[in-house]
Design an enzyme around this catalytic site. Structure first.
Site, PDB file in Angstrom:
ATOM      1  N   ARG A   1      22.077   0.081  21.442  1.00  0.00           N
ATOM      2  CA  ARG A   1      20.429   0.087  21.525  1.00  0.00           C
ATOM      3  C   ARG A   1      19.926   0.331  20.401  1.00  0.00           C
ATOM      4  NH1 ARG A   1      17.701   4.637  25.848  1.00  0.00           N
ATOM      5  NH2 ARG A   1      15.622   3.376  26.146  1.00  0.00           N
TER       6      ARG A   1
ATOM      7  N   TRP B   1      23.582   1.821  33.074  1.00  0.00           N
ATOM      8  CA  TRP B   1      23.023   0.544  33.256  1.00  0.00           C
ATOM      9  C   TRP B   1      24.197  -0.573  33.198  1.00  0.00           C
ATOM     10  CZ3 TRP B   1      19.111  -3.096  30.409  1.00  0.00           C
ATOM     11  CH2 TRP B   1      18.731  -4.122  31.085  1.00  0.00           C
TER      12      TRP B   1
ATOM     13  N   HIS C   1      32.860   6.653  25.006  1.00  0.00           N
ATOM     14  CA  HIS C   1      31.989   6.604  23.888  1.00  0.00           C
ATOM     15  C   HIS C   1      32.576   6.653  22.439  1.00  0.00           C
ATOM     16  CE1 HIS C   1      28.416   7.252  26.082  1.00  0.00           C
ATOM     17  NE2 HIS C   1      28.649   8.501  26.484  1.00  0.00           N
TER      18      HIS C   1
ATOM     19  N   LYS D   1      23.546   7.432  25.213  1.00  0.00           N
ATOM     20  CA  LYS D   1      22.068   7.119  25.661  1.00  0.00           C
ATOM     21  C   LYS D   1      21.752   5.655  25.242  1.00  0.00           C
ATOM     22  CE  LYS D   1      21.141   9.730  27.600  1.00  0.00           C
ATOM     23  NZ  LYS D   1      21.841  10.179  28.898  1.00  0.00           N
ATOM     24  N   SER D   2      22.575   4.588  25.137  1.00  0.00           N
ATOM     25  CA  SER D   2      22.304   3.412  24.845  1.00  0.00           C
ATOM     26  C   SER D   2      22.171   2.338  25.881  1.00  0.00           C
ATOM     27  CB  SER D   2      23.666   2.912  23.959  1.00  0.00           C
ATOM     28  OG  SER D   2      23.490   3.324  22.764  1.00  0.00           O
ATOM     29  N   GLY D   3      22.429   3.052  27.207  1.00  0.00           N
ATOM     30  CA  GLY D   3      22.210   2.399  28.680  1.00  0.00           C
ATOM     31  C   GLY D   3      23.598   2.223  29.188  1.00  0.00           C
ATOM     32  N   THR D   4      24.660   2.963  28.774  1.00  0.00           N
ATOM     33  CA  THR D   4      25.825   3.116  29.492  1.00  0.00           C
ATOM     34  C   THR D   4      25.830   3.164  31.068  1.00  0.00           C
ATOM     35  OG1 THR D   4      26.179   4.855  27.789  1.00  0.00           O
ATOM     36  CG2 THR D   4      28.031   4.414  29.459  1.00  0.00           C
TER      37      THR D   4
ATOM     38  N   GLY E   1      13.799   4.125  31.007  1.00  0.00           N
ATOM     39  CA  GLY E   1      14.353   2.735  30.870  1.00  0.00           C
ATOM     40  C   GLY E   1      13.444   1.828  30.098  1.00  0.00           C
TER      41      GLY E   1
ATOM     42  N   ARG F   1      15.663   8.027  32.971  1.00  0.00           N
ATOM     43  CA  ARG F   1      14.256   8.844  32.565  1.00  0.00           C
ATOM     44  C   ARG F   1      13.435   7.600  32.688  1.00  0.00           C
ATOM     45  NH1 ARG F   1      11.477   9.772  27.606  1.00  0.00           N
ATOM     46  NH2 ARG F   1      12.738   8.180  26.837  1.00  0.00           N
TER      47      ARG F   1
HETATM   48  P1  A3P Z   1      15.404   6.564  28.459  1.00  0.00           P
HETATM   49  O1  A3P Z   1      16.086   7.922  28.111  1.00  0.00           O
HETATM   50  O2  A3P Z   1      14.929   5.887  27.141  1.00  0.00           O
HETATM   51  O3  A3P Z   1      14.784   6.391  29.479  1.00  0.00           O
HETATM   52  P2  A3P Z   1      22.942   6.284  28.897  1.00  0.00           P
HETATM   53  O4  A3P Z   1      23.172   5.613  30.216  1.00  0.00           O
HETATM   54  O5  A3P Z   1      23.969   5.765  28.011  1.00  0.00           O
HETATM   55  O6  A3P Z   1      23.267   7.587  29.258  1.00  0.00           O
HETATM   56  O7  A3P Z   1      21.499   6.021  28.493  1.00  0.00           O
HETATM   57  C1  A3P Z   1      20.308   6.298  29.175  1.00  0.00           C
HETATM   58  C2  A3P Z   1      19.185   5.742  29.088  1.00  0.00           C
HETATM   59  O8  A3P Z   1      19.509   4.280  29.745  1.00  0.00           O
HETATM   60  C3  A3P Z   1      17.946   6.313  29.367  1.00  0.00           C
HETATM   61  O9  A3P Z   1      16.844   5.734  28.585  1.00  0.00           O
HETATM   62  C4  A3P Z   1      17.960   5.554  30.817  1.00  0.00           C
HETATM   63  O10 A3P Z   1      16.494   5.813  31.286  1.00  0.00           O
HETATM   64  C5  A3P Z   1      18.280   4.126  30.933  1.00  0.00           C
HETATM   65  N1  A3P Z   1      18.855   3.551  31.813  1.00  0.00           N
HETATM   66  C6  A3P Z   1      19.545   4.059  32.891  1.00  0.00           C
HETATM   67  N2  A3P Z   1      19.542   3.300  34.085  1.00  0.00           N
HETATM   68  C7  A3P Z   1      18.955   1.997  33.493  1.00  0.00           C
HETATM   69  C8  A3P Z   1      18.802   0.793  34.105  1.00  0.00           C
HETATM   70  N3  A3P Z   1      19.353   0.500  35.422  1.00  0.00           N
HETATM   71  N4  A3P Z   1      18.138  -0.141  33.393  1.00  0.00           N
HETATM   72  C9  A3P Z   1      17.544  -0.011  32.288  1.00  0.00           C
HETATM   73  N5  A3P Z   1      17.706   1.231  31.647  1.00  0.00           N
HETATM   74  C10 A3P Z   1      18.299   2.330  32.322  1.00  0.00           C
END
Ligand code: A3P
Length: 323
Positions: A155, A72, A133, A67-70, A291, A289
């Site tokens: 994150r 993206w 991870h 959930k750190s932006g993987t 972002g 969710r």
């Molecule tokens: P939130 O739940 O705070 O919205 P991971 O990819 O590591 O599973 O992390 C998911 C988090 O990254 C979620 O955060 C998600 O919304 C956010 N995310 C996914 N795609 C993104 C993007 N293109 N740019 C920025 N944040 C993104």
């Protein structure tokens, strides 16, 4: 094909029962191995990947706490290194029809987690991009010994926690009900969450990036949000895929940022309604969710926030890491 003898514990159950265990957020238990908590679902993958993964010097490994932006990071790196074959504005760009996780697979969660079967990665075109991870201590030695590049995305703990809490609640079935925020908070603070303790995970890669700056690039989600142009260029430089001045001038970096933006990716059909090809076929939309940076203020009480600050200060003290 049978598992090679002596390479995986013959009885994974027996092996697991020798490890410390605590409560999982979704399944009944997590098990602690090499100081970090893992789901029994992925132990096979973890051990097989440690024993068998052989990186090429041209490989790129993307590493995150969940959930750190993987998602993206996968999109950005994929788009950067493949921009000659797939210009970011092309109509048939793979990111338009594939969730980033299907273009950049996880080592321990997918590729090495198949029962009685090791993956054949030799047919994947270079540069191969994988993700994991796993904490630094559990990273296969072969990754540490090779010339392959590692990118670590970190994150802030509060947004990571809130994102993880939402995600895990989506994975729980109806009978389990919702995991209370307070309970999840207590587990997270004690380090009991998938690949936790969060702080030790981050710190281990921060230290590695200081010791081996040409091997490990440390990126912060918040900085990427704040100034994506600068940080994606830095990432491309690190990976050996620098943008030329001409590319910058004609807007290639901007096109990549647009393609990989939350707005664009989260609205694509594949990410709104698609199903992951691995890991039990979860819904792609669970990875998108909000972002946003700072969404945690809607969920954490001032006391919870203080507690996080206190742990962060204590864990990161003297490391040069402040987030
Ligand atoms: P939130 O739940 O705070 O919205 P991971 O990819 O590591 O599973 O992390 C998911 C988090 O990254 C979620 O955060 C998600 O919304 C956010 N995310 C996914 N795609 C993104 C993007 N293109 N740019 C920025 N944040 C993104």
């Amino acid at each position: 094909e049978k598992e090679p003898e002596n390479e995986l514990p013959q009885d994974l159950g027996e092996f697991l029962s020798s490890l410390p265990k605590d409560k999982d957020w979704v399944l009944p238990h997590l098990y602690q191995y090499q100081g970090f908590w893992h789901s029994p679902k992925y132990f096979r993958g973890l051990l097989a990947c440690q024993q068998h993964f052989q990186p090429l010097d041209t490989d790129i490994i993307l590493i995150t706490n969940p959930k750190s932006g993987t998602t993206w990071l996968k999109a950005l790196v994929y788009a950067c290194v493949n921009r000659v074959i797939y210009p970011p504005n092309s109509e048939n760009h793979p990111l338009l029809t594939n969730v980033p996780h299907d273009l950049v697979p996880f080592l321990e969660l997918e590729l090495y987690n198949e029962l009685n079967h090791l993956p054949d990665l030799s047919s994947i075109a270079s540069p191969r991009i994988f993700s994991t991870h796993l904490p630094y201590v559990s990273l296969p030695n072969s990754v540490k010994d090779s010339q392959c590049k590692v990118v670590y995305l970190c994150r802030n703990p509060k947004d990571t926690f809130v994102s993880l809490w939402h995600f895990c609640n989506k994975l729980r079935n109806e009978n389990q009900g919702t995991l209370l925020l307070e309970e999840a908070f207590d587990l997270f603070c004690r380090g009991v969450c998938i690949n936790g303790p969060y702080w030790d995970h981050v710190l281990s890669y921060w230290k590695a990036s200081l010791e081996l700056p040409r091997k490990v690039c440390f990126v912060k989600y918040e900085e990427l949000q704040e100034n994506p142009f600068v940080h994606v260029k830095r990432l491309a430089d690190f990976l050996g895929y620098s943008f030329t001045l001409e590319e910058e001038k004609i807007g290639v970096v901007d096109e990549i940022l647009k393609l990989c933006s939350f707005e664009n990716l989260s609205n694509l059909e594949v990410n709104r309604t698609g199903i992951l090809s691995h890991r039990g076929g979860g819904e792609n939309q669970a990875f998108f969710r909000q972002g946003k940076v700072g969404d945690w203020v809607k969920y954490l009480t001032p006391e919870m926030s203080d507690r996080f600050d206190q742990i962060t200060r204590q864990k990161f003290e003297g490391s040069g890491l402040d987030s």
